[in-house]
Design a protein around this motif. Structure first.
Motif, PDB file in Angstrom:
ATOM      1  N   ASN A   1      28.261 -92.683 -44.438  1.00 28.65           N
ATOM      2  CA  ASN A   1      27.275 -94.241 -44.450  1.00 28.65           C
ATOM      3  C   ASN A   1      28.294 -95.067 -45.814  1.00 28.65           C
ATOM      4  O   ASN A   1      27.551 -95.612 -45.822  1.00 28.65           O
ATOM      5  CB  ASN A   1      25.539 -93.495 -44.945  1.00 28.65           C
ATOM      6  CG  ASN A   1      25.224 -93.270 -43.738  1.00 28.65           C
ATOM      7  OD1 ASN A   1      25.043 -94.072 -42.948  1.00 28.65           O
ATOM      8  ND2 ASN A   1      24.134 -92.851 -44.573  1.00 28.65           N
ATOM      9  N   ALA A   2      29.546 -94.396 -45.557  1.00 28.55           N
ATOM     10  CA  ALA A   2      29.417 -94.829 -47.490  1.00 28.55           C
ATOM     11  C   ALA A   2      30.839 -95.718 -46.601  1.00 28.55           C
ATOM     12  O   ALA A   2      30.622 -97.440 -47.338  1.00 28.55           O
ATOM     13  CB  ALA A   2      31.342 -93.790 -47.588  1.00 28.55           C
ATOM     14  N   GLY A   3      30.578 -96.358 -45.254  1.00 26.68           N
ATOM     15  CA  GLY A   3      30.527 -97.487 -44.575  1.00 26.68           C
ATOM     16  C   GLY A   3      32.918 -97.940 -44.546  1.00 26.68           C
ATOM     17  O   GLY A   3      32.671 -99.385 -44.231  1.00 26.68           O
ATOM     18  N   LYS A   4      33.360 -96.732 -43.691  1.00 22.54           N
ATOM     19  CA  LYS A   4      34.254 -96.385 -43.347  1.00 22.54           C
ATOM     20  C   LYS A   4      34.343 -96.825 -41.817  1.00 22.54           C
ATOM     21  O   LYS A   4      35.447 -97.862 -40.957  1.00 22.54           O
ATOM     22  CB  LYS A   4      34.782 -94.852 -43.107  1.00 22.54           C
ATOM     23  CG  LYS A   4      34.356 -94.633 -44.092  1.00 22.54           C
ATOM     24  CD  LYS A   4      34.749 -92.879 -43.898  1.00 22.54           C
ATOM     25  CE  LYS A   4      33.788 -91.880 -43.574  1.00 22.54           C
ATOM     26  NZ  LYS A   4      32.759 -92.082 -43.654  1.00 22.54           N
ATOM     27  N   SER A   5      33.674 -96.949 -41.178  1.00 20.74           N
ATOM     28  CA  SER A   5      33.243 -97.643 -39.998  1.00 20.74           C
ATOM     29  C   SER A   5      33.040 -99.272 -39.889  1.00 20.74           C
ATOM     30  O   SER A   5      33.784 -99.836 -38.711  1.00 20.74           O
ATOM     31  CB  SER A   5      32.515 -97.361 -38.470  1.00 20.74           C
ATOM     32  OG  SER A   5      32.551 -95.301 -38.845  1.00 20.74           O
ATOM     33  N   THR A   6      32.454 -99.580 -40.624  1.00 22.15           N
ATOM     34  CA  THR A   6      32.262-101.127 -41.017  1.00 22.15           C
ATOM     35  C   THR A   6      33.516-101.408 -41.302  1.00 22.15           C
ATOM     36  O   THR A   6      33.948-102.799 -40.552  1.00 22.15           O
ATOM     37  CB  THR A   6      30.947-101.308 -41.104  1.00 22.15           C
ATOM     38  OG1 THR A   6      29.915-100.058 -41.364  1.00 22.15           O
ATOM     39  CG2 THR A   6      30.696-102.690 -41.499  1.00 22.15           C
TER      40      THR A   6
ATOM     41  N   PHE B   1      26.330 -88.990 -40.376  1.00 22.44           N
ATOM     42  CA  PHE B   1      27.504 -89.254 -38.811  1.00 22.44           C
ATOM     43  C   PHE B   1      27.107 -89.791 -37.894  1.00 22.44           C
ATOM     44  O   PHE B   1      27.263 -89.063 -36.453  1.00 22.44           O
ATOM     45  CB  PHE B   1      27.042 -87.065 -38.916  1.00 22.44           C
ATOM     46  CG  PHE B   1      26.766 -86.594 -39.844  1.00 22.44           C
ATOM     47  CD1 PHE B   1      28.292 -86.100 -40.176  1.00 22.44           C
ATOM     48  CD2 PHE B   1      26.193 -85.988 -41.016  1.00 22.44           C
ATOM     49  CE1 PHE B   1      29.108 -85.588 -41.451  1.00 22.44           C
ATOM     50  CE2 PHE B   1      26.125 -85.063 -41.261  1.00 22.44           C
ATOM     51  CZ  PHE B   1      27.607 -84.879 -41.820  1.00 22.44           C
ATOM     52  N   THR B   2      26.991 -91.127 -38.214  1.00 24.94           N
ATOM     53  CA  THR B   2      27.575 -92.087 -37.129  1.00 24.94           C
ATOM     54  C   THR B   2      28.598 -91.740 -36.034  1.00 24.94           C
ATOM     55  O   THR B   2      28.121 -91.566 -34.739  1.00 24.94           O
ATOM     56  CB  THR B   2      27.444 -93.663 -37.279  1.00 24.94           C
ATOM     57  OG1 THR B   2      25.768 -93.762 -37.982  1.00 24.94           O
ATOM     58  CG2 THR B   2      26.906 -94.340 -36.156  1.00 24.94           C
ATOM     59  N   THR B   3      29.306 -91.284 -36.969  1.00 29.22           N
ATOM     60  CA  THR B   3      30.678 -91.263 -36.291  1.00 29.22           C
ATOM     61  C   THR B   3      30.991 -89.872 -36.086  1.00 29.22           C
ATOM     62  O   THR B   3      30.615 -89.210 -36.733  1.00 29.22           O
ATOM     63  CB  THR B   3      32.201 -92.063 -36.948  1.00 29.22           C
ATOM     64  OG1 THR B   3      31.584 -93.442 -37.508  1.00 29.22           O
ATOM     65  CG2 THR B   3      32.960 -91.521 -36.839  1.00 29.22           C
TER      66      THR B   3
ATOM     67  N   LYS C   1      30.208-101.595 -49.955  1.00 30.55           N
ATOM     68  CA  LYS C   1      29.409-102.370 -50.196  1.00 30.55           C
ATOM     69  C   LYS C   1      29.687-102.807 -51.927  1.00 30.55           C
ATOM     70  O   LYS C   1      28.072-102.989 -52.937  1.00 30.55           O
ATOM     71  CB  LYS C   1      28.471-101.439 -49.987  1.00 30.55           C
ATOM     72  CG  LYS C   1      28.359-100.665 -48.723  1.00 30.55           C
ATOM     73  CD  LYS C   1      26.813 -99.282 -48.216  1.00 30.55           C
ATOM     74  CE  LYS C   1      27.295 -98.843 -47.335  1.00 30.55           C
ATOM     75  NZ  LYS C   1      26.462 -97.811 -46.315  1.00 30.55           N
TER      76      LYS C   1
ATOM     77  N   ASP D   1      28.395-105.496 -52.359  1.00 24.56           N
ATOM     78  CA  ASP D   1      27.226-107.056 -52.576  1.00 24.56           C
ATOM     79  C   ASP D   1      25.867-106.407 -52.908  1.00 24.56           C
ATOM     80  O   ASP D   1      25.526-107.131 -53.630  1.00 24.56           O
ATOM     81  CB  ASP D   1      27.325-107.357 -51.010  1.00 24.56           C
ATOM     82  CG  ASP D   1      26.994-106.649 -49.717  1.00 24.56           C
ATOM     83  OD1 ASP D   1      26.263-106.341 -49.133  1.00 24.56           O
ATOM     84  OD2 ASP D   1      28.158-105.197 -49.472  1.00 24.56           O
TER      85      ASP D   1
ATOM     86  N   ALA E   1      32.466-105.543 -47.141  1.00 25.49           N
ATOM     87  CA  ALA E   1      32.734-105.044 -45.793  1.00 25.49           C
ATOM     88  C   ALA E   1      31.807-106.194 -45.061  1.00 25.49           C
ATOM     89  O   ALA E   1      31.657-106.723 -43.966  1.00 25.49           O
ATOM     90  CB  ALA E   1      32.666-104.086 -44.363  1.00 25.49           C
ATOM     91  N   ALA E   2      30.517-106.031 -45.610  1.00 25.24           N
ATOM     92  CA  ALA E   2      29.833-107.585 -45.601  1.00 25.24           C
ATOM     93  C   ALA E   2      30.156-108.806 -45.754  1.00 25.24           C
ATOM     94  O   ALA E   2      30.215-109.575 -45.030  1.00 25.24           O
ATOM     95  CB  ALA E   2      28.305-106.905 -45.927  1.00 25.24           C
TER      96      ALA E   2
HETATM   97  N1  LIG Z   1      25.486-104.127 -47.486  1.00 30.37           N
HETATM   98  C1  LIG Z   1      26.442-103.831 -46.882  1.00 30.37           C
HETATM   99  N2  LIG Z   1      26.123-102.128 -46.160  1.00 30.37           N
HETATM  100  C2  LIG Z   1      27.740-102.149 -45.742  1.00 30.37           C
HETATM  101  C3  LIG Z   1      28.577-102.565 -45.359  1.00 30.37           C
HETATM  102  N3  LIG Z   1      29.570-101.363 -45.107  1.00 30.37           N
HETATM  103  C4  LIG Z   1      28.728-100.712 -44.101  1.00 30.37           C
HETATM  104  N4  LIG Z   1      27.326-101.161 -44.073  1.00 30.37           N
HETATM  105  C5  LIG Z   1      26.215-100.455 -43.913  1.00 30.37           C
HETATM  106  O1  LIG Z   1      26.011 -98.927 -44.455  1.00 30.37           O
HETATM  107  C6  LIG Z   1      25.520 -98.215 -42.933  1.00 30.37           C
HETATM  108  C7  LIG Z   1      27.025 -96.658 -42.425  1.00 30.37           C
HETATM  109  O2  LIG Z   1      27.821 -97.744 -42.120  1.00 30.37           O
HETATM  110  P1  LIG Z   1      28.848 -97.300 -41.168  1.00 30.37           P
HETATM  111  O3  LIG Z   1      30.205 -97.804 -41.404  1.00 30.37           O
HETATM  112  O4  LIG Z   1      28.328 -96.295 -39.688  1.00 30.37           O
HETATM  113  O5  LIG Z   1      29.131 -96.221 -42.009  1.00 30.37           O
HETATM  114  P2  LIG Z   1      29.984 -94.098 -42.430  1.00 30.37           P
HETATM  115  O6  LIG Z   1      31.427 -94.426 -43.191  1.00 30.37           O
HETATM  116  O7  LIG Z   1      30.827 -95.127 -40.988  1.00 30.37           O
HETATM  117  O8  LIG Z   1      29.656 -93.676 -41.594  1.00 30.37           O
HETATM  118  P3  LIG Z   1      29.243 -92.122 -41.087  1.00 30.37           P
HETATM  119  O9  LIG Z   1      29.655 -92.710 -39.359  1.00 30.37           O
HETATM  120  O10 LIG Z   1      28.396 -91.741 -40.777  1.00 30.37           O
HETATM  121  O11 LIG Z   1      30.319 -91.461 -41.883  1.00 30.37           O
HETATM  122  C8  LIG Z   1      25.547 -99.490 -42.555  1.00 30.37           C
HETATM  123  O12 LIG Z   1      23.707 -99.066 -42.246  1.00 30.37           O
HETATM  124  C9  LIG Z   1      26.004-100.291 -42.570  1.00 30.37           C
HETATM  125  O13 LIG Z   1      25.460-101.832 -41.962  1.00 30.37           O
HETATM  126  C10 LIG Z   1      29.153-103.714 -46.610  1.00 30.37           C
HETATM  127  O14 LIG Z   1      29.768-103.718 -47.110  1.00 30.37           O
HETATM  128  N5  LIG Z   1      27.552-103.573 -47.692  1.00 30.37           N
END
Ligand SMILES: Nc1nc2c(ncn2[C@@H]2O[C@H](COP(=O)(O)OP(=O)(O)OP(=O)(O)O)[C@@H](O)[C@H]2O)c(=O)[nH]1
Ligand SMILES: [Mg+2]
Length: 331
Positions: free
Chosen positions: A168-173, A190-192, A283, A285, A308-309
């Protein structure tokens, strides 16, 4: 399905048998021996190919065989060569002898190829066996057998920059913002479940290949969560971008989040833990003004803030990654 390991058996083709034959022609009363040689067996060849991204297919094919050579024929005709078996693997595939650490091949670039097992030679036909005392030899050779090998294939993706962090750190975003890759994004951990590659385009045709990995959690090196297996895919990246959610919802504190991941990286390998690292608070923002300065203070060292938003900090992050990537060229 994504597979980054496979154990397979391969076998090159056997050579064809040589032929026993004598020349029979009208007006040639006693033709000499003219039995041709057997054809060679097919080789087993591995080639790295961009159209393949996983070892899934190979993991489900227990034995792969090249064709045998054809038998020799009369009139000195050599048997047909056995067809080579060309196996496509994803770039980044390391080939080892199963059960050993012996690396037979490391196919990193598309087009890299290697003959893993040579086909057996064809046997001689009787034309080779004529001597001054034996003009009508009936001897011939069997073809040489092919080679059988058990191989362990391991895919270690080829990327410039590895993205690591808690779930959930926002890696995939981030990857989806800086490249055309479209990994799944969701607000749960663990979405990814598999690594993704994305190419970030900078100005002047500069590009960096990013690898997005499944999230790590405390105890990942003991198998907790998805484990640390996926870290093999950043063994070859030159730098690491470590993402920490600036709101630190899991640990309450960005410093703790940071240390959790550092411990897991170090448990995987010292080489990985010593790669140049860019620390990114994601994140941004969600933490403006005071909240942001509190987070930075809690962290206690410099970090690059992005969102990333909104796009905040992304061009700067790419430039920073570019610079550190090039400052750390291998010797
Ligand atoms: N407000 C905000 N939310 C964000 C940002 N980047 C990611 N998110 C949110 O954070 C959540 C997790 O984002 P992912 O990109 O799936 O995170 P991840 O690190 O890939 O997660 P895993 O694949 O589970 O390891 C999602 O609901 C995104 O929409 C950001 O810059 N700002
Ligand atoms: Mg993800």
């Amino acid at each position: 399905m994504f597979y980054d390991e496979a154990t397979i058996k391969i076998a090159s083709g056997a050579g064809g048998r040589g032929c026993v034959s004598f020349r029979r022609e009208i007006y040639v009363p006693k033709g000499g021996p003219d039995g041709g040689d057997g054809g060679r067996g097919g080789d087993v060849v591995f080639i790295a190919d961009d159209s393949v991204s996983s070892l899934y297919d190979l993991a489900h094919t227990p034995l792969l065989r090249a064709k045998n050579g054809g038998i020799g024929m009369g009139a000195k005709c050599t048997g047909a060569s056995g067809e080579d078996l060309v196996i496509k693997v994803p770039p980044g595939t390391v080939v080892k002898k199963a059960g050993t650490e012996e690396i037979i091949a490391d196919l990193t670039k598309p087009g890299d190829s290697i003959v893993i097992a040579k086909g057996g030679k064809g046997g001689y036909g009787n034309k080779h066996f004529a001597t001054s005392t034996n003009q009508t030899p009936r001897e011939y050779e069997e073809g040489r057998p092919g080679v059988e090998l058990e191989l362990y294939l391991e895919l270690k993706l080829i990327a410039d920059v590895g993205l690591v962090g808690l779930p959930n750190a926002g890696k995939s975003t981030l990857l989806s913002r800086i490249s055309a890759a479209r990994p799944r994004i969701a607000a749960f951990p663990f979405t990814t479940k598999q690594p993704y590659l994305g190419i970030a385009e900078l100005s002047d045709y500069r590009r960096l290949v990013f690898a997005d990995l499944p999230g790590l959690i405390e105890g990942a090196h003991m198998g907790t969560g998805l484990g640390i297996e996926f870290l093999r895919h950043i063994e070859r990246t030159r730098i690491i971008v470590h993402l920490i959610d600036i709101t630190a919802p899991d640990t309450g504190d960005v410093k703790k989040s940071y240390e959790t991941i550092r411990n897991e990286l170090a448990s995987y390998s010292a080489a990985l833990a010593s790669k140049p690292e860019i620390v990114v608070l994601s994140k941004g923002d969600l933490a403006q003004g005071e909240a942001r300065s509190d987070a930075l203070k809690a962290f206690g060292r410099s970090a690059h803030v992005i969102s990333a938003a909104t796009g905040e900090g992304l061009p700067e992050l790419l430039e920073l990654a570019w610079r550190i990537f090039h400052e750390n060229r291998p010797e």
